[in-house]
Design an enzyme around this catalytic site. Structure first.
Site, PDB file in Angstrom:
ATOM      1  N   PRO A  63     -64.579 -23.045  26.417  1.00  0.00           N
ATOM      2  CA  PRO A  63     -66.034 -23.221  26.556  1.00  0.00           C
ATOM      3  C   PRO A  63     -66.878 -21.947  26.698  1.00  0.00           C
ATOM      4  O   PRO A  63     -67.489 -21.692  27.733  1.00  0.00           O
ATOM      5  CB  PRO A  63     -66.145 -24.096  27.802  1.00  0.00           C
ATOM      6  CG  PRO A  63     -64.957 -23.711  28.620  1.00  0.00           C
ATOM      7  CD  PRO A  63     -63.864 -23.439  27.629  1.00  0.00           C
ATOM      8  N   CYS A  64     -66.957 -21.178  25.628  1.00  0.00           N
ATOM      9  CA  CYS A  64     -67.781 -19.964  25.655  1.00  0.00           C
ATOM     10  C   CYS A  64     -69.275 -20.295  25.737  1.00  0.00           C
ATOM     11  O   CYS A  64     -70.076 -19.439  26.115  1.00  0.00           O
ATOM     12  CB  CYS A  64     -67.475 -19.079  24.458  1.00  0.00           C
ATOM     13  SG  CYS A  64     -67.637 -19.882  22.856  1.00  0.00           S
ATOM     14  N   HIS A  65     -69.643 -21.543  25.443  1.00  0.00           N
ATOM     15  CA  HIS A  65     -71.049 -21.940  25.547  1.00  0.00           C
ATOM     16  C   HIS A  65     -71.535 -21.933  26.997  1.00  0.00           C
ATOM     17  O   HIS A  65     -72.734 -21.910  27.242  1.00  0.00           O
ATOM     18  CB  HIS A  65     -71.285 -23.325  24.918  1.00  0.00           C
ATOM     19  CG  HIS A  65     -70.520 -24.430  25.568  1.00  0.00           C
ATOM     20  ND1 HIS A  65     -69.191 -24.681  25.280  1.00  0.00           N
ATOM     21  CD2 HIS A  65     -70.876 -25.340  26.505  1.00  0.00           C
ATOM     22  CE1 HIS A  65     -68.780 -25.711  26.017  1.00  0.00           C
ATOM     23  NE2 HIS A  65     -69.787 -26.127  26.767  1.00  0.00           N
TER      24      HIS A  65
END
Length: 154
Positions: free
Chosen positions: A123-125
């Protein structure tokens, strides 16, 4: 040989790739790369997409599929740290730099974040600027905002 399959979703077209034992990539429409890959919906890719659909519906907060991103030792450390950011929460590049033991390497963390080959599943968001603003995302800032809003509401 890697396999890849393309899906139409509410956040646009995306492709999921595997190596026969783990998911290796998730591409957004503007970055789909099928070169050298077998276009086939394997059972693993199908399972990954089903988990993704459950995530979009708010029913799934953690993914169970095996992931195998390819990168440098530093990138792998950063991507592992990203998986520890709780659903619905955010942190800064500086926070991740501290978590991987390189507190001054927040720019390098940003570059590693940008190279994350398995967005959403890793989850780089959930990483935002230290000023609280949304910054950079491979799927576009509108997709990043959508994902963060989805998680906040669930």
């Amino acid at each position: 040989m890697k396999n890849i399959f393309i899906y139409e979703t509410e956040i646009g077209e995306l492709a999921i790739a595997d190596n026969g034992k783990a998911i290796t990539e998730l591409y957004f429409k503007n970055k789909i790369d099928v070169e050298g890959k077998n276009i086939e919906e394997t059972e693993l890719i199908k399972k990954a997409f089903n988990e993704f659909k459950e995530y979009l519906s708010g029913a799934k907060k953690n993914f169970d599929i095996p992931l195998e991103p390819e990168g440098t030792e530093f990138q792998l450390k950063v991507w592992e740290a990203l998986k520890s950011i709780p659903y619905g929460e955010t942190c800064s590049y500086k926070d991740i730099a501290e978590k991987v033991g390189s507190p001054k390497a927040y720019r390098a963390v940003g570059l590693a974040n940008n190279k994350n080959p398995i967005s959403i599943f890793i989850p780089c968001h959930r990483v935002i600027g230290s000023n609280g603003k949304l910054v950079g995302y491979g799927g576009g800032l509108d997709v990043k905002e959508f994902l963060l809003k989805l998680e906040k509401e669930n």
